[in-house]
Write a protein that holds these residues in place. Structure first.
Motif, PDB file in Angstrom:
ATOM      1  N   ILE A 156     -27.376  41.373  24.557  1.00  0.00           N
ATOM      2  CA  ILE A 156     -26.812  40.495  25.587  1.00  0.00           C
ATOM      3  C   ILE A 156     -27.970  39.656  26.118  1.00  0.00           C
ATOM      4  O   ILE A 156     -28.884  40.192  26.770  1.00  0.00           O
ATOM      5  CB  ILE A 156     -26.169  41.308  26.738  1.00  0.00           C
ATOM      6  N   GLU A 158     -30.175  36.638  28.196  1.00  0.00           N
ATOM      7  CA  GLU A 158     -30.366  36.450  29.632  1.00  0.00           C
ATOM      8  C   GLU A 158     -29.259  35.601  30.243  1.00  0.00           C
ATOM      9  O   GLU A 158     -28.792  35.879  31.350  1.00  0.00           O
ATOM     10  CB  GLU A 158     -31.722  35.810  29.897  1.00  0.00           C
ATOM     11  N   GLN A 160     -26.094  35.286  29.241  1.00  0.00           N
ATOM     12  CA  GLN A 160     -24.869  36.070  29.353  1.00  0.00           C
ATOM     13  C   GLN A 160     -25.025  37.191  30.385  1.00  0.00           C
ATOM     14  O   GLN A 160     -24.078  37.497  31.123  1.00  0.00           O
ATOM     15  CB  GLN A 160     -24.474  36.671  27.998  1.00  0.00           C
ATOM     16  N   TYR A 161     -26.218  37.765  30.464  1.00  0.00           N
ATOM     17  CA  TYR A 161     -26.478  38.816  31.455  1.00  0.00           C
ATOM     18  C   TYR A 161     -26.298  38.269  32.871  1.00  0.00           C
ATOM     19  O   TYR A 161     -25.676  38.920  33.727  1.00  0.00           O
ATOM     20  CB  TYR A 161     -27.901  39.357  31.270  1.00  0.00           C
ATOM     21  N   GLN A 162     -26.822  37.071  33.126  1.00  0.00           N
ATOM     22  CA  GLN A 162     -26.675  36.471  34.450  1.00  0.00           C
ATOM     23  C   GLN A 162     -25.211  36.169  34.755  1.00  0.00           C
ATOM     24  O   GLN A 162     -24.760  36.329  35.890  1.00  0.00           O
ATOM     25  CB  GLN A 162     -27.520  35.196  34.546  1.00  0.00           C
ATOM     26  N   GLU A 165     -23.633  39.455  35.650  1.00  0.00           N
ATOM     27  CA  GLU A 165     -24.050  39.821  37.005  1.00  0.00           C
ATOM     28  C   GLU A 165     -23.240  39.054  38.042  1.00  0.00           C
ATOM     29  O   GLU A 165     -22.768  39.620  39.042  1.00  0.00           O
ATOM     30  CB  GLU A 165     -25.542  39.544  37.159  1.00  0.00           C
ATOM     31  N   ASN A 191     -30.673  45.940  24.548  1.00  0.00           N
ATOM     32  CA  ASN A 191     -30.995  46.042  25.980  1.00  0.00           C
ATOM     33  C   ASN A 191     -29.944  46.865  26.728  1.00  0.00           C
ATOM     34  O   ASN A 191     -29.520  46.511  27.835  1.00  0.00           O
ATOM     35  CB  ASN A 191     -31.175  44.670  26.610  1.00  0.00           C
ATOM     36  N   GLN A 194     -30.813  48.037  30.335  1.00  0.00           N
ATOM     37  CA  GLN A 194     -30.726  46.961  31.324  1.00  0.00           C
ATOM     38  C   GLN A 194     -29.275  46.739  31.750  1.00  0.00           C
ATOM     39  O   GLN A 194     -28.972  46.648  32.949  1.00  0.00           O
ATOM     40  CB  GLN A 194     -31.299  45.664  30.747  1.00  0.00           C
ATOM     41  N   VAL A 195     -28.369  46.669  30.763  1.00  0.00           N
ATOM     42  CA  VAL A 195     -26.964  46.435  31.077  1.00  0.00           C
ATOM     43  C   VAL A 195     -26.355  47.648  31.770  1.00  0.00           C
ATOM     44  O   VAL A 195     -25.571  47.507  32.722  1.00  0.00           O
ATOM     45  CB  VAL A 195     -26.182  46.083  29.792  1.00  0.00           C
ATOM     46  N   LEU A 198     -27.150  47.477  35.393  1.00  0.00           N
ATOM     47  CA  LEU A 198     -26.321  46.509  36.105  1.00  0.00           C
ATOM     48  C   LEU A 198     -24.935  47.075  36.372  1.00  0.00           C
ATOM     49  O   LEU A 198     -24.408  46.959  37.495  1.00  0.00           O
ATOM     50  CB  LEU A 198     -26.221  45.210  35.296  1.00  0.00           C
TER      51      LEU A 198
END
Length: 323
Positions: A156, A158, A160-162, A165, A191, A194-195, A198
């Motif tokens: 995923i 950055e 798409q991660y943002q 979030e 990652n 990290q996910v 979140l």
């Protein structure tokens, strides 16, 4: 034969009860009815000779069950005219059909953009609200992982991660996370931690995370989030070392990659039910059989997170997650 019947009878009765934090259920409005979603994954229309029949079997059961939506969790069918029949069959089966892009959907030169366009997706990742529940659909095919070691991308990025979030901050009701690649457990995205972190921050609104990709039947809990691996509709991949003939020569001549798999005789799929009144999430069970030799009979030993006879089975076990 008696042993097989006994196994099947026992497997059909299998019920796994899992504890679930209750906070997300408090977000439902009073009077919300149970939400039921039919799920199928890893049909692999472009590998299997009978993918269309497997989809028809899924939709026949769903027509009887009358779910509120249908989801295919990826590795479905190349987004082109050769697969138009099976794609339209799924799309026309219900007013609410959700697609997830799998890594193999982009084989043979196809792209994510073609999946979005040909399947009729709103975007490669998106949110769909159904009866008060927000389904957050992710795309785990991003490139750019700093630890990528070759093969298919599983990440995923950055951007798409943002986006994820932001969605989790804004959504004010219960959430189901949907992906092809797992976010936890076997073959998790690069990652994953990290996910997972979140999602853990928003465990008060996340009911469950479901994925396909692994062709196993599994469940795990990480930091208060439940992750459920939905088994393939079609087979378990054992690879070239264990290549064998499960069907007759006429089928394998036209569909050579089936010989790298241990197919399931009947299609596997499940019905997920979210019941605000009883505060439970359940997955219906379905048991099939191996066509030809099983992974155990071939000498396939599995790997750390998936063992033949445990997670590697021709089955989706009945599960109930209770708060």
């Amino acid at each position: 034969m008696n042993d097989r019947r006994a196994f099947l009878k026992g497997a059909l009765a299998t019920s796994i009860v899992i504890s679930l934090p209750s906070a997300a259920f408090s977000l439902f409005d009073k009077g919300n009815k149970p939400l039921r979603v039919g799920m199928i994954t890893d049909l692999h229309e472009d590998i299997m000779h009978d993918g269309l029949l497997r989809m028809e079997a899924f939709l026949k059961v769903m027509k009887r069950k009358k779910p509120d939506a249908l989801i295919q969790l990826g590795d479905f069918a190349y987004p082109g005219d050769k697969n138009k029949e099976v794609i339209e069959l799924f799309n026309n089966a219900h007013p609410n059909t959700l697609h997830v892009i799998g890594n193999h959907d982009m084989d043979a030169g196809y792209t994510r953009e073609q999946c979005v366009d040909y399947w009729g997706m709103p975007d490669r990742f998106y949110v769909r609200k159904i009866n008060g529940v927000s389904f957050v659909v992710l795309d785990g095919n991003d490139k750019g992982s700093p630890v990528h070691k070759g093969g298919y991308a599983s990440y995923i990025n950055e951007m798409q991660y943002q986006w994820l979030e932001q969605q989790l901050e804004q959504i004010d009701g219960p959430v189901v996370i949907v992906s092809h690649q797992p976010l936890a457990g076997a073959y998790a995205i690069d990652n994953a931690e990290q996910v997972q972190g979140l999602l853990a921050k928003h465990s008060d609104k996340i009911l469950v995370a479901v994925n396909g990709h692994t062709h196993i039947d599994a469940h795990l809990e990480v930091q208060g989030i439940h992750y459920v691996h939905i088994n393939s509709a079609s087979y378990y991949w054992v690879g070239g070392k264990f290549q064998h003939d499960s069907y007759d020569e006429s089928i394998l001549k036209e569909h050579k990659y089936i010989s790298y798999t241990c197919p399931y005789k009947e299609a596997l799929f499940t019905l997920m039910t979210i019941d605000p009144k009883s505060r439970t999430i359940s997955f219906s069970g379905k048991t099939s059989r191996w066509v030809g030799d099983s992974p155990e009979e071939l000498g396939f030993e599995g790997y750390e997170n998936a063992i033949p006879g445990k997670e590697i089975v021709p089955e989706i076990r009945k599960r109930e997650i209770k708060s």
